[in-house]
Scaffold this motif. Sequence first.
Motif, PDB file in Angstrom:
ATOM      1  N   GLY A  22       0.786  -1.224   0.000  1.00 34.67           N
ATOM      2  CA  GLY A  22       0.000   0.000   0.000  1.00 34.67           C
ATOM      3  C   GLY A  22       0.820   1.278   0.000  1.00 34.67           C
ATOM      4  N   SER A  23       2.157   1.166   0.111  1.00 35.43           N
ATOM      5  CA  SER A  23       2.971   2.375   0.146  1.00 35.43           C
ATOM      6  C   SER A  23       3.267   2.905  -1.246  1.00 35.43           C
ATOM      7  CB  SER A  23       4.286   2.112   0.880  1.00 35.43           C
ATOM      8  OG  SER A  23       5.071   1.183   0.174  1.00 35.43           O
ATOM      9  N   GLN A  24       3.035   2.103  -2.239  1.00 33.63           N
ATOM     10  CA  GLN A  24       3.309   2.499  -3.605  1.00 33.63           C
ATOM     11  C   GLN A  24       2.017   2.465  -4.399  1.00 33.63           C
ATOM     12  OE1 GLN A  24       6.592   0.222  -4.930  1.00 33.63           O
ATOM     13  NE2 GLN A  24       6.690   1.209  -6.901  1.00 33.63           N
ATOM     14  N   GLY A  25       1.847   3.375  -5.309  1.00 26.92           N
ATOM     15  CA  GLY A  25       0.638   3.404  -6.119  1.00 26.92           C
ATOM     16  C   GLY A  25       0.599   2.263  -7.112  1.00 26.92           C
ATOM     17  N   LEU A  26      -0.369   2.319  -8.011  1.00 26.49           N
ATOM     18  CA  LEU A  26      -0.480   1.301  -9.046  1.00 26.49           C
ATOM     19  C   LEU A  26       0.634   1.472 -10.059  1.00 26.49           C
ATOM     20  CD1 LEU A  26      -4.323   1.388  -9.623  1.00 26.49           C
ATOM     21  CD2 LEU A  26      -3.020  -0.319  -8.396  1.00 26.49           C
ATOM     22  N   SER A  27       0.952   0.389 -10.750  1.00 23.99           N
ATOM     23  CA  SER A  27       2.050   0.435 -11.707  1.00 23.99           C
ATOM     24  C   SER A  27       1.694   1.203 -12.977  1.00 23.99           C
ATOM     25  CB  SER A  27       2.479  -0.992 -12.066  1.00 23.99           C
ATOM     26  OG  SER A  27       1.388  -1.687 -12.627  1.00 23.99           O
ATOM     27  N   GLY A  28       0.416   1.231 -13.344  1.00 21.22           N
ATOM     28  CA  GLY A  28       0.004   1.930 -14.550  1.00 21.22           C
ATOM     29  C   GLY A  28      -0.808   3.167 -14.235  1.00 21.22           C
ATOM     30  N   ASN A  29      -1.177   3.882 -15.284  1.00 20.40           N
ATOM     31  CA  ASN A  29      -2.015   5.062 -15.130  1.00 20.40           C
ATOM     32  C   ASN A  29      -3.424   4.735 -15.586  1.00 20.40           C
ATOM     33  OD1 ASN A  29       0.114   6.685 -14.262  1.00 20.40           O
ATOM     34  ND2 ASN A  29       0.739   7.109 -16.359  1.00 20.40           N
ATOM     35  N   LEU A  30      -4.375   5.414 -15.000  1.00 15.62           N
ATOM     36  CA  LEU A  30      -5.755   5.252 -15.427  1.00 15.62           C
ATOM     37  C   LEU A  30      -5.940   5.890 -16.798  1.00 15.62           C
ATOM     38  CD1 LEU A  30      -7.579   6.111 -12.091  1.00 15.62           C
ATOM     39  CD2 LEU A  30      -7.457   3.886 -13.189  1.00 15.62           C
ATOM     40  N   PRO A  31      -6.786   5.309 -17.664  1.00 13.75           N
ATOM     41  CA  PRO A  31      -6.975   5.889 -18.995  1.00 13.75           C
ATOM     42  C   PRO A  31      -7.707   7.233 -18.941  1.00 13.75           C
ATOM     43  CG  PRO A  31      -8.456   4.039 -18.670  1.00 13.75           C
ATOM     44  CD  PRO A  31      -7.540   4.077 -17.493  1.00 13.75           C
ATOM     45  N   TYR A  32      -8.496   7.476 -17.897  1.00  8.67           N
ATOM     46  CA  TYR A  32      -9.207   8.744 -17.709  1.00  8.67           C
ATOM     47  C   TYR A  32      -9.003   9.189 -16.271  1.00  8.67           C
ATOM     48  CZ  TYR A  32     -11.469   7.080 -21.939  1.00  8.67           C
ATOM     49  OH  TYR A  32     -11.693   6.601 -23.204  1.00  8.67           O
ATOM     50  N   GLN A  33      -9.016  10.473 -16.040  1.00 10.26           N
ATOM     51  CA  GLN A  33      -8.802  10.996 -14.691  1.00 10.26           C
ATOM     52  C   GLN A  33     -10.099  11.154 -13.914  1.00 10.26           C
ATOM     53  OE1 GLN A  33      -5.491  10.217 -14.761  1.00 10.26           O
ATOM     54  NE2 GLN A  33      -5.476  11.745 -13.174  1.00 10.26           N
ATOM     55  N   HIS A  34     -11.180  11.522 -14.564  1.00  9.16           N
ATOM     56  CA  HIS A  34     -12.444  11.822 -13.896  1.00  9.16           C
ATOM     57  C   HIS A  34     -13.453  10.707 -14.172  1.00  9.16           C
ATOM     58  CE1 HIS A  34     -10.952  15.770 -12.895  1.00  9.16           C
ATOM     59  NE2 HIS A  34     -10.558  15.906 -14.155  1.00  9.16           N
ATOM     60  N   TRP A  35     -13.905  10.048 -13.090  1.00 13.02           N
ATOM     61  CA  TRP A  35     -14.789   8.887 -13.188  1.00 13.02           C
ATOM     62  C   TRP A  35     -16.074   9.114 -12.421  1.00 13.02           C
ATOM     63  CZ3 TRP A  35     -13.577   4.400 -15.862  1.00 13.02           C
ATOM     64  CH2 TRP A  35     -12.254   4.317 -16.345  1.00 13.02           C
ATOM     65  N   SER A  36     -17.167   8.685 -13.021  1.00 14.62           N
ATOM     66  CA  SER A  36     -18.440   8.634 -12.320  1.00 14.62           C
ATOM     67  C   SER A  36     -18.577   7.212 -11.780  1.00 14.62           C
ATOM     68  CB  SER A  36     -19.583   8.939 -13.283  1.00 14.62           C
ATOM     69  OG  SER A  36     -20.813   8.611 -12.692  1.00 14.62           O
ATOM     70  N   VAL A  37     -18.892   7.089 -10.494  1.00  9.78           N
ATOM     71  CA  VAL A  37     -18.930   5.780  -9.851  1.00  9.78           C
ATOM     72  C   VAL A  37     -20.354   5.459  -9.436  1.00  9.78           C
ATOM     73  CG1 VAL A  37     -18.069   4.402  -7.931  1.00  9.78           C
ATOM     74  CG2 VAL A  37     -16.582   6.093  -9.003  1.00  9.78           C
ATOM     75  N   SER A  38     -20.857   4.319  -9.908  1.00  5.45           N
ATOM     76  CA  SER A  38     -22.137   3.771  -9.455  1.00  5.45           C
ATOM     77  C   SER A  38     -21.817   2.432  -8.823  1.00  5.45           C
ATOM     78  CB  SER A  38     -23.098   3.585 -10.626  1.00  5.45           C
ATOM     79  OG  SER A  38     -23.293   4.805 -11.294  1.00  5.45           O
ATOM     80  N   GLY A  39     -21.458   2.483  -7.546  1.00  2.00           N
ATOM     81  CA  GLY A  39     -20.920   1.295  -6.925  1.00  2.00           C
ATOM     82  C   GLY A  39     -21.818   0.546  -5.987  1.00  2.00           C
ATOM     83  N   GLY A  40     -22.954   1.109  -5.631  1.00  9.31           N
ATOM     84  CA  GLY A  40     -23.823   0.428  -4.672  1.00  9.31           C
ATOM     85  C   GLY A  40     -23.092   0.181  -3.368  1.00  9.31           C
ATOM     86  N   ALA A  41     -22.961  -1.074  -2.978  1.00 10.96           N
ATOM     87  CA  ALA A  41     -22.288  -1.426  -1.726  1.00 10.96           C
ATOM     88  C   ALA A  41     -20.796  -1.115  -1.767  1.00 10.96           C
ATOM     89  CB  ALA A  41     -22.506  -2.905  -1.423  1.00 10.96           C
ATOM     90  N   LEU A  42     -20.221  -1.040  -2.964  1.00  8.49           N
ATOM     91  CA  LEU A  42     -18.791  -0.765  -3.101  1.00  8.49           C
ATOM     92  C   LEU A  42     -18.489   0.697  -3.408  1.00  8.49           C
ATOM     93  CD1 LEU A  42     -18.879  -3.977  -3.912  1.00  8.49           C
ATOM     94  CD2 LEU A  42     -16.618  -3.438  -4.702  1.00  8.49           C
ATOM     95  N   ASN A  61     -22.194  14.380 -14.798  1.00  9.40           N
ATOM     96  CA  ASN A  61     -22.052  15.335 -15.898  1.00  9.40           C
ATOM     97  C   ASN A  61     -20.624  15.845 -16.078  1.00  9.40           C
ATOM     98  OD1 ASN A  61     -22.035  16.808 -13.569  1.00  9.40           O
ATOM     99  ND2 ASN A  61     -23.560  18.300 -14.227  1.00  9.40           N
ATOM    100  N   GLN A  62     -19.738  15.602 -15.116  1.00 10.91           N
ATOM    101  CA  GLN A  62     -18.342  16.047 -15.232  1.00 10.91           C
ATOM    102  C   GLN A  62     -17.389  14.898 -15.558  1.00 10.91           C
ATOM    103  OE1 GLN A  62     -17.761  17.614 -11.334  1.00 10.91           O
ATOM    104  NE2 GLN A  62     -18.692  19.589 -11.795  1.00 10.91           N
ATOM    105  N   ALA A  63     -17.899  13.680 -15.637  1.00 10.24           N
ATOM    106  CA  ALA A  63     -17.049  12.499 -15.788  1.00 10.24           C
ATOM    107  C   ALA A  63     -16.611  12.282 -17.230  1.00 10.24           C
ATOM    108  CB  ALA A  63     -17.789  11.266 -15.290  1.00 10.24           C
ATOM    109  N   GLN A  64     -15.385  11.793 -17.382  1.00 12.01           N
ATOM    110  CA  GLN A  64     -14.880  11.377 -18.684  1.00 12.01           C
ATOM    111  C   GLN A  64     -15.301   9.942 -18.988  1.00 12.01           C
ATOM    112  OE1 GLN A  64     -10.780  12.039 -17.597  1.00 12.01           O
ATOM    113  NE2 GLN A  64     -10.625  13.752 -19.044  1.00 12.01           N
ATOM    114  N   ALA A  65     -15.476   9.130 -17.939  1.00 14.17           N
ATOM    115  CA  ALA A  65     -15.887   7.732 -18.082  1.00 14.17           C
ATOM    116  C   ALA A  65     -16.651   7.316 -16.832  1.00 14.17           C
ATOM    117  CB  ALA A  65     -14.671   6.840 -18.290  1.00 14.17           C
ATOM    118  N   ASP A  66     -17.367   6.205 -16.945  1.00 14.81           N
ATOM    119  CA  ASP A  66     -18.181   5.698 -15.841  1.00 14.81           C
ATOM    120  C   ASP A  66     -17.723   4.302 -15.461  1.00 14.81           C
ATOM    121  OD1 ASP A  66     -19.922   7.965 -16.156  1.00 14.81           O
ATOM    122  OD2 ASP A  66     -20.861   6.914 -17.831  1.00 14.81           O
TER     123      ASP A  66
END
Length: 159
Positions: A22-42, A61-66
Amino acid sequence: MKKIIVIAAALLLSACGFHLKGSQGLSGNLPYQHWSVSGGALQAALETALRRADGMPVAVNQAQADIAVTHVDNRREVYTITRAADINEYLLTLHVRAQASRHGKPLGEPFEVYAHRTMNYTDSEVLGKEEEGQTIWSEMYADAAEQIVRRLTFMKAAD
């Protein structure tokens, strides 16, 4: 002499690539920076995982991807029993299906992630085991969210 040994041990650990979990981030980059999340319990776990991966959960309305969680299945099954036919352990299983999309079009195939944990059980400690079970479930939700975000890093950005 002890200082030299401590310094040598620290150099060896850093040279082998050792990092705390947990001290290091993910190895790759996300394809989009702004995400809309519909996660329910998650929902909370996904938003936290996105922030750790340098993503930003935002309004629709501000998200690049969902990213939408379409299915969550929690199961608690007897894992082991004692000779006296008492329950000794439970197997907790979490199965999550999620889909990433952009402008209503799916980005690739749906993600399916699994998390499994075992939980010791004793009839004499029922109240404590309920709290322990809730803690384990929240850890499993966080693990599933991290797996989903890790898979998002392998996606290619579409125009």
